[in-house]
Every structure is written in structure tokens, then in C-alpha cells.
Design an enzyme around this catalytic site. Structure first.
Site, PDB file in Angstrom:
ATOM      1  N   SER A  55     -11.274 -45.785 -12.948  1.00 52.33           N
ATOM      2  CA  SER A  55     -12.698 -46.077 -13.079  1.00 52.33           C
ATOM      3  C   SER A  55     -13.447 -44.794 -13.407  1.00 52.33           C
ATOM      4  CB  SER A  55     -13.247 -46.694 -11.790  1.00 52.33           C
ATOM      5  OG  SER A  55     -13.178 -45.758 -10.735  1.00 52.33           O
ATOM      6  N   ARG A  95     -27.789 -41.238  -7.728  1.00 51.95           N
ATOM      7  CA  ARG A  95     -28.102 -42.489  -7.022  1.00 51.95           C
ATOM      8  C   ARG A  95     -29.536 -42.563  -6.505  1.00 51.95           C
ATOM      9  NH1 ARG A  95     -24.624 -43.895 -10.257  1.00 51.95           N
ATOM     10  NH2 ARG A  95     -22.474 -44.204  -9.581  1.00 51.95           N
ATOM     11  N   ASP A 114     -18.724 -55.969 -15.299  1.00 53.00           N
ATOM     12  CA  ASP A 114     -18.929 -56.179 -13.865  1.00 53.00           C
ATOM     13  C   ASP A 114     -20.382 -56.524 -13.533  1.00 53.00           C
ATOM     14  OD1 ASP A 114     -16.282 -55.662 -13.572  1.00 53.00           O
ATOM     15  OD2 ASP A 114     -16.508 -53.789 -12.471  1.00 53.00           O
ATOM     16  N   ASP A 126     -21.071 -44.956  -2.843  1.00 48.58           N
ATOM     17  CA  ASP A 126     -22.287 -45.326  -3.559  1.00 48.58           C
ATOM     18  C   ASP A 126     -23.088 -46.421  -2.862  1.00 48.58           C
ATOM     19  OD1 ASP A 126     -22.271 -43.457  -5.553  1.00 48.58           O
ATOM     20  OD2 ASP A 126     -21.240 -44.718  -7.006  1.00 48.58           O
TER      21      ASP A 126
END
Length: 410
Positions: free
Chosen positions: A185, A102, A20, A131
């Protein structure tokens, strides 16, 4: 022409080296004609990161524009440990493993953007998840004028087949297991792994065992308990079984203990910041042990008022971390209060790990507020006069008695 309408010349991409983000890299080059700088962070996800360098080079990235950094110690010391001082749990159960990673990734992206003269940053988060919010709130807090590119919100690809076709057209290597739809995922770092989507979307269906990657099932864990000790100083773990260790080493070691004993599995439905509910499977083996141990050492070193106030503040703190407000003034204010409470949180906790359970069996501290003299049912040598309790109770009952009299008259 404003800074937001000028052509983007250089962009720092949060790059994993996977399919990705490799597609995103090539899409950035074609869409913006911009120079791309890749940033790959080792947060303890357990993957070999050097292939990301080779893939970036293959896709035309200059060697000086490839950043691969080991951030495990910084991650645990400056993000995980401060959060655990707060005993943070989102919605009472989630230990915030994805959320807390993050802000560190975002911080380094901004720092690299400044160092390389980049005018934009890019992440690979989708337009439905949390996110994107966490990344972008952090970017803006640290660099208010930064340009942000979010390909999943902008590009024209509509399906996995479109992405695969783009990759083939641009000679981006595609692993065999990436050609079909992934069954779910995964996001992972030293604190946890999370699994969402596809086979996990029905919250009434038990997740298949192959989803769990960091823990054995409690049923298959050893029949004999494992006993360990964790030492604390100012609220942070500093040793295991009497051996001093760095923050990242402590968490990695606790992960090993947790994995072997089937600890840290959570199946939950959470409320995303963007408004929807989602079902996730989380594994936080070492973090679960650490959370129980920290609560235990606080139980003998924190005053009741400080402990109860901390517990009142915790949900707000956890919500700020989950929503992406790590760099907000309110989170920093709460952190200052929490850190103040930890000044005397030190000592050793003994724990028994057994088939998914973390059982506290002992806690001791040179700063302990626990007094066996006060609490004993035997002779306390005059340390506590039980007759004093009568006046204490009457004073606290005054308003209740007043209410009761009024209600009886009514």
C-alpha cells in the site's frame, strides 16, 4: 434521542477517487441513506484529481457536494514548515510525512461539514493503523460533537474479494490492477511517499526496487555532486540558489534535487500508536535535504542552551505529531517555544548532494553567533583569557572531587 443516536443525514467523506473510497461512498449511501459530500485534497500526491470529480458524479453525488481543493501551499506553510522548525524525527529517523498530512485533511473536512450542514465525517483508514487515530483525534478537537464513521471498523466485508464483488454489484469501475491483491500500500504527498504491507512485511527481506517511486537508487545517481544553496528566514526556507520561492515550490524543487541524487530513502520498523510494530519504506527526498540544511543554519544562529533545550523537546513534539495530537494544547505550547527559538535563524546554507548523501559545506548568517576571534588557535587579541578555564574547570569538578574523596575513604 441523543445527537449520537439520531439518523445521519449528511456525511463528509475524505475521498481519493480510488476503488476503496468509491466503495465506501456507495456503502455510506446504502447503509445510512445519507447524502454524501466528497472532499478530495491535493497535497502534492502527484495524481490527477479531476477523475475523482467524474467518478463522484457517476456515483450520484451532486455537483455542489463535490469539493476538490489544492492545499499544497497551506500544507507546507502551516504544517510541514512548523514541524521542520522543530527538526522533528519520530524514533530518531522518520520525518513524519504521513502523520503531518492528516490534521489538514481533518480540518477541511470539519470546515466543509459546517458549511454544508453535515452531521458526520468519514475516513477510509483501517482499524489497525495510526491514521484512524490521527483523523479522529483531529475531528474531535475541532468539533467535539461530530459523528464519525469508520467503515473499515464497521462493515461486514472480510476480504478483497468481498470488496470487488460489492463494487461489481454496484457498477463501480474497477481498474485491472485493482482486481488482485496489491503488492503493497502507498500513501503520498508533497513531503513523502510511504509504502507498507504485503511484500514489505518481512523486515529481514530487502525491498524490491519497484517499491521506490520518488528516488533513483544511490548507485544509479550521478557521479558528479550537485551543489545548491538554501536561504532561511525565521527558521523557514525562503529561497533556493538565491531565488525566492513559495513554501510548496521550495519543497517541490528540493524533491527534484533529492530524487535525482538518490536522497531520502529510509527502511524502518516503527512502533505504531495502536501497539504493534510495522515495517515501512519511506522516501522523503526534499524533506531530508531541508532537515540537514535547517540543522546547519541553527548551528551558527542558536545559542547552546536554546539548541539543547530544543533537542530535548523534539522527541516529545515528534511523538505528538505521530500520535495525532496536532491540535492539542501541549503541541501548541511546544510550537510556541520552538517558534520563539527561530527568530534569528536566518542565513544561507550550501549543500553538496551526492549518491544519497546530503553534505553541508557552508553556512553563513547576519545573525551568526560563531566568532572566529574566539575560536581561533592563533592570537585572539585578548578576547578569551585561557587562564580563566582553570577556575571554570575546578568549579565544575567540585562535586566530582567530593564524590571521589568519599569513595576513597570508603
Amino acid at each position: 434521542m441523543t445527537s449520537q443516536t439520531k439518523p445521519i443525514k449528511k456525511v463528509v467523506l475524505a475521498y481519493s477517487g480510488g476503488l476503496d473510497t468509491s466503495i465506501i461512498l456507495k456503502w455510506l449511501q446504502q447503509t445510512y441513506g445519507a447524502e454524501v459530500v466528497t472532499f478530495t485534497a491535493d497535497l502534492g500526491q502527484g495524481e490527477e484529481l479531476e477523475p475523482a470529480r467524474a467518478k463522484a458524479l457517476m456515483l450520484g453525488i451532486k455537483p455542489e457536494n463535490i469539493y476538490i481543493e489544492d492545499l499544497r501551499e497551506e500544507f507546507v506553510r502551516d504544517y510541514v514548515f512548523p514541524m521542520f522548525r522543530a527538526n522533528a524525527l519520530y524514533e530518531g529517523i522518520y520525518l513524519l510525512g504521513t502523520s503531518i498530512a492528516r490534521p489538514l485533511i481533518s480540518k477541511r473536512q470539519i470546515e466543509i461539514a459546517r458549511a454544508t450542514g453535515a452531521d458526520a465525517v468519514c475516513h477510509g483508514a483501517t482499524g489497525k493503523g495510526n491514521d484512524q487515530v490521527r483523523f479522529e483525534l483531529s475531528y474531535y478537537a475541532l468539533e467535539p460533537s461530530i459523528r464519525i464513521i469508520a467503515p473499515w471498523r464497521d462493515w461486514s466485508f472480510k476480504s478483497r474479494e468481498d470488496l470487488i464483488a460489492f463494487a461489481e454489484q454496484n457498477q463501480i469501475p474497477i481498474a485491472k490492477d485493482k482486481r488482485g491483491e496489491a503488492p503493497f500500500s502507498v500513501d503520498a504527498n508533497l513531503l513523502h511517499s510511504s509504502s507498507e504491507g504485503k511484500v514489505l512485511e518481512d523486515p529481514n527481506v530487502e525491498p524490491p526496487q519497484y517499491v521506490f517511486q520518488r528516488t533513483v537508487s544511490p548507485e544509479e545517481a550521478p557521479d558528479k555532486p550537485t551543489v545548491i544553496t538554501i536561504g532561511f528566514k525565521q527558521g523557514d526556507a525562503v529561497s533556493i540558489n538565491g531565488t525566492p520561492m513559495s513554501p510548496a515550490t521550495i519543497l517541490a524543487t528540493l524533491n527534484d534535487y533529492g530524487r535525482e541524487n538518490g536522497i531520502g530513502r529510509v527502511d524502518l520498523v516503527e512502533n505504531r500508536f495502536v501497539g504493534m510494530k510495522s515495517r515501512g519504506i519511506y522516501e522523503t527526498p526534499g524533506g531530508t535535504i531541508l532537515w540537514h540544511a535547517h540543522r546547519a543554519i541553527e548551528s551558527i544562529t542558536l545559542d547552546r542552551g536554546a539548541m539543547h533545550l530544543k533537542d530535548e523537546l523534539m522527541p516529545r513534539y515528534a511523538e505528538l505529531v505521530y500520535y495525532g495530537f496536532w491540535f492539542s494544547p501541549e503541541r501548541e505550547m511546544l510550537q510556541a517555544a520552538i517558534d520563539k527559538s527561530q527568530e534569528h535563524v536566518e542565513g544561507v546554507v550550501t549543500l553538496k548532494l551526492y549518491k544519497g548523501n546530503v553534505i553541508v559545506t557552508g553556512r553563513e548568517s547576519p545573525k551568526s553567533l560563531y566568532s572566529s576571534t574566539l575560536v581561533t588557535f592563533e592570537d585572539d587579541k585578548g578576547a578569551y583569557d585561557q587562564k580563566d578555564a582553570a577556575g571554570f574547570i575546578k568549579l565544575n569538578a567540585l562535586r566530582l572531587r567530593t564524590l571521589g574523596q568519599r569513595d576513597r575513604q570508603g
